[in-house]
Design a protein around this motif. Structure first.
Motif, short mmCIF file in Angstrom:
data_model
loop_
_atom_site.label_atom_id
_atom_site.label_comp_id
_atom_site.label_asym_id
_atom_site.label_seq_id
_atom_site.Cartn_x
_atom_site.Cartn_y
_atom_site.Cartn_z
N VAL A 1 0.80 -1.12 -0.17
CA VAL A 1 -0.05 0.15 -0.03
C VAL A 1 0.87 1.36 -0.05
N VAL A 2 0.73 2.12 -1.02
CA VAL A 2 1.57 3.36 -0.94
C VAL A 2 0.59 4.62 -0.94
N GLU A 3 0.69 5.18 -0.09
CA GLU A 3 -0.22 6.48 0.39
C GLU A 3 0.44 7.83 -0.21
N ILE A 4 -0.36 8.63 -1.00
CA ILE A 4 -0.02 9.81 -1.45
C ILE A 4 -0.58 11.01 -0.29
N PRO A 5 -0.11 11.21 0.44
CA PRO A 5 -0.89 11.82 1.78
C PRO A 5 -1.38 13.17 1.87
N ASN A 6 -0.86 14.21 0.97
CA ASN A 6 -1.10 15.53 0.86
C ASN A 6 -1.71 15.87 -0.67
N LEU A 7 -1.72 14.88 -1.60
CA LEU A 7 -2.42 15.20 -2.90
C LEU A 7 -4.04 15.57 -2.70
N THR A 8 -4.47 16.70 -3.04
CA THR A 8 -5.77 17.46 -2.93
C THR A 8 -6.38 17.50 -4.23
N GLN A 9 -5.62 17.88 -5.13
CA GLN A 9 -6.23 18.31 -6.51
C GLN A 9 -5.70 17.56 -7.63
N VAL A 10 -6.50 16.92 -8.68
CA VAL A 10 -5.90 16.38 -10.00
C VAL A 10 -6.82 16.85 -11.11
N LEU B 1 -2.49 2.21 -4.58
CA LEU B 1 -2.40 3.67 -4.15
C LEU B 1 -3.61 4.02 -3.38
N GLU B 2 -3.13 4.81 -2.45
CA GLU B 2 -4.03 5.46 -1.49
C GLU B 2 -3.97 7.06 -1.80
N PHE B 3 -5.10 7.73 -1.61
CA PHE B 3 -5.11 9.15 -1.73
C PHE B 3 -6.09 9.75 -0.56
N PRO B 4 -5.74 9.78 0.63
CA PRO B 4 -6.67 10.10 1.78
C PRO B 4 -7.31 11.45 1.60
N ASN B 5 -6.55 12.16 1.06
CA ASN B 5 -6.93 13.60 1.12
C ASN B 5 -7.20 14.44 -0.17
N LEU B 6 -7.35 13.59 -0.95
CA LEU B 6 -7.85 14.08 -2.59
C LEU B 6 -9.24 14.60 -2.26
N THR B 7 -9.64 15.87 -2.71
CA THR B 7 -10.81 16.37 -2.83
C THR B 7 -11.51 16.54 -4.25
N SER C 1 -10.25 4.50 -0.03
CA SER C 1 -9.30 5.48 0.72
C SER C 1 -9.83 7.02 0.25
N LEU C 2 -10.73 7.13 -0.56
CA LEU C 2 -10.95 8.53 -1.02
C LEU C 2 -11.97 9.24 -0.02
N VAL C 3 -11.44 9.38 1.37
CA VAL C 3 -12.68 9.61 2.17
C VAL C 3 -12.82 11.12 2.05
N GLN C 4 -11.79 11.96 1.50
CA GLN C 4 -12.09 13.32 1.27
C GLN C 4 -12.71 13.82 0.10
N LEU C 5 -12.99 12.98 -0.85
CA LEU C 5 -13.27 13.41 -2.24
C LEU C 5 -14.40 13.97 -2.20
N LYS C 6 -14.61 15.21 -2.94
CA LYS C 6 -15.81 15.96 -2.86
C LYS C 6 -16.40 16.33 -4.25
N PRO D 1 -17.68 8.95 1.47
CA PRO D 1 -18.47 9.95 2.48
C PRO D 1 -18.58 11.54 2.34
N ARG D 2 -17.72 12.09 1.52
CA ARG D 2 -17.70 13.34 1.26
C ARG D 2 -18.07 13.88 -0.27
N LEU D 3 -18.34 13.13 -1.05
CA LEU D 3 -18.57 13.37 -2.48
C LEU D 3 -20.15 14.08 -2.39
N LYS D 4 -19.75 15.52 -2.98
CA LYS D 4 -21.05 16.32 -3.22
C LYS D 4 -21.32 16.22 -4.47
#
Length: 496
Positions: free
Chosen positions: A306-315, A335-341, A362-367, A398-401
């Protein structure tokens, strides 16, 4: 022209505030050594396409000195000319040098003390430049301060080794914009300490880097980490470390390479915050995901890395025509992106899918997830080639809007596996020009906040669930098309 006339001409240099020289191959140096003290009013210096220029400010060593006086190169001795060793450039604010192919440097070290007003320095497309500031025979330990320099741009300088290779300390209290592009031999900025309190990042054609070591970025580089033949930051002339990479921003690259981030660099992306690709051709995948060394190739009994990219927020991916995967799925690495929004994909014609079921949790912050004009994409979440772990059978974003899907002619559904999806905050759903869609998901989907779906035919109220609504609308569309066909046939019959 006689040397006396030349001397008289240069005596007028006490008056102009701007000198601009363009396409003058006859000049080997711009300002003779005997005229440099008269440049006190000069504010802006711009030199372009002077292919034979060897010096901007001629030094005494390059002039021809003779006993009893001095003479201009190729001319008679000049009488009553005071030899001046240090140029006086106390009002110089802007220096732009472009396409001077024989120029090996810009300033000598003794010149720096007078550059108190310099605000902008740009040097581009100069094939021979090795340093910006040249060392002199008499060394000094003094601290160099550029009190007002705000902008520094060095671009397409294939032989540049450093700004200054001496051991002096440099201070840049006002510097807040640094751009370094295609300087393939640049492995240090200054040998001594370099302090930049206002500089937030170093910008290159690959992206932005945190100046965690000031401008001396070489201190942060693990030289063994980058194979020069394959690493894009080396091959594109950007000798920086992935450790301090904070943004990837690549635009208008015709042949960047197959992969943006290679597998050996994945664990180094701890500071990466944003990725933006615009019109990049030849790129097949953003992240290279391969099996780790020593992993059982059969996958039997081996747990995935498991490779985490911890601070990636925007792609944001726009017009990446050859992109086939963001990351190619396999059972050995996840790959995991826990802060991708935010993820936005537009006009990536070969892209087949976005996520796999093993990583989507892992996309717990994706909006915001927006995908448009991708003719080959069939699903957003792809089933694994191997059967998914039981823990992934219930997938929650959980946060997908906002979910917007448009102009996807091959799109069949969000996910065609049997996994249940929970989208508790989804309030905006657009599905336009996706004629191949059959189901949103094969499993159950929960969207308690979703009231309407925007489609090509207008807004539709969600009374039960998305899958039921899509089936109802498909039936309505088929009925509508059938009625239109019958009406047209009846109209043609009545015309007879």
């Amino acid at each position: 022209m006689s040397a006396q006339v030349i001397g008289a001409c240069w005596s007028l240099c006490q008056y102009p505030t701007k000198i601009s020289i363009d396409t003058c191959d006859a000049l080997s140096s711009l300002i003779p050594w005997y005229a440099v003290r008269q440049m006190k009013r000069l504010q802006k210096l711009k030199i372009r396409y002077c292919k034979m220029m060897m010096e901007v400010f001629e030094s005494e060593s390059s002039s021809n000195n003779v006993e009893g006086g001095a003479r201009v190169v190729g001319g008679p001795p000049l009488k009553n000319v005071t030899i001046v060793g240090v140029p006086q450039l106390s009002n110089l604010k802007k220096v732009h040098i472009n396409r001077c192919d024989l120029l090996p440097y810009i300033f000598t070290f003794s010149t720096l003390e007078s550059l108190k007003q310099l605000k902008e320095l740009e040097v581009i497309y100069c094939k021979a430049i090795q340093v910006i500031v040249k060392e002199e025979k008499e060394t000094s330990s003094k601290v160099v301060v550029f009190p007002r320099l705000e902008t520094l741009e060095l671009k397409y300088l294939p032989k540049l080794k450093g700004f200054f290779l001496g051991m002096n300390e440099f201070r840049w209290p006002s510097l807040d914009h640094v751009l370094i592009n295609h300087c393939s031999q640049l492995m240090m900025f200054t040998s001594g300490q370099s302090t930049t309190p206002k500089l937030k990042y170093i910008k290159t054609s690959f992206g932005k880097y945190s100046p965690e070591c000031g401008l001396n970025f070489h201190e942060a580089i693990d030289q063994t980490a980058f194979p020069p033949s394959s690493d894009p930051t080396i091959s594109k002339g950007m000798p920086f470390s992935f450790h301090n990479l904070i943004e990837i921003n690549i635009r208008n690259e015709k042949d960047f390479g197959r992969t943006i981030i290679q597998s050996h660099a994945l664990l180094q992306l701890q500071k990466l915050q944003q990725i933006h690709l615009y019109r990049c051709y030849g790129v097949n995948e953003v992240f290279e995901v391969v099996a780790s060394k020593g992993t059982d190739s059969s996958g039997f009994g081996a747990s995935p890395t498991v490779v985490e990219i911890p601070n990636l927020t925007q792609v944001k991916l726009d017009y990446v025509g050859d992109l086939k995967y963001l990351w190619k799925s396999n059972q050995w690495m996840v790959l995991e992106f826990p802060n991708l929004t935010t993820l936005s994909i537009d006009t990536c014609l070969r892209l087949e899918y976005v996520f796999t079921c093993s990583m989507v949790n892992s996309l717990v912050q994706l909006k915001d997830l927006h995908i448009s004009d991708c003719k080959n994409i069939e699903v957003v979440v792809k089933e694994e080639e191997e059967k998914c772990d039981a823990k992934v059978n219930d997938i929650t974003l959980p946060r997908l809007k906002s979910l917007k899907l448009g102009k996807l002619p091959s799109f069949k559904g969000f996910c065609l596996g049997k996994e249940a999806f929970a989208l508790p905050n989804l309030g905006i759903l657009q599905i336009k020009e996706c004629r191949a869609i059959t189901d949103f998901t094969k499993g159950h989907v929960s969207t308690p906040e979703l009231k309407v779906i925007e489609t090509s035919f207008g807004f539709c109220y969600v009374k039960t669930d998305i899958n039921s609504l899509l089936k109802t609308k498909q039936e309505e569309v088929l009925l509508f098309l059938s009625l239109m066909i019958l009406e047209k046939a009846h109209f043609n019959y009545m015309k007879r």
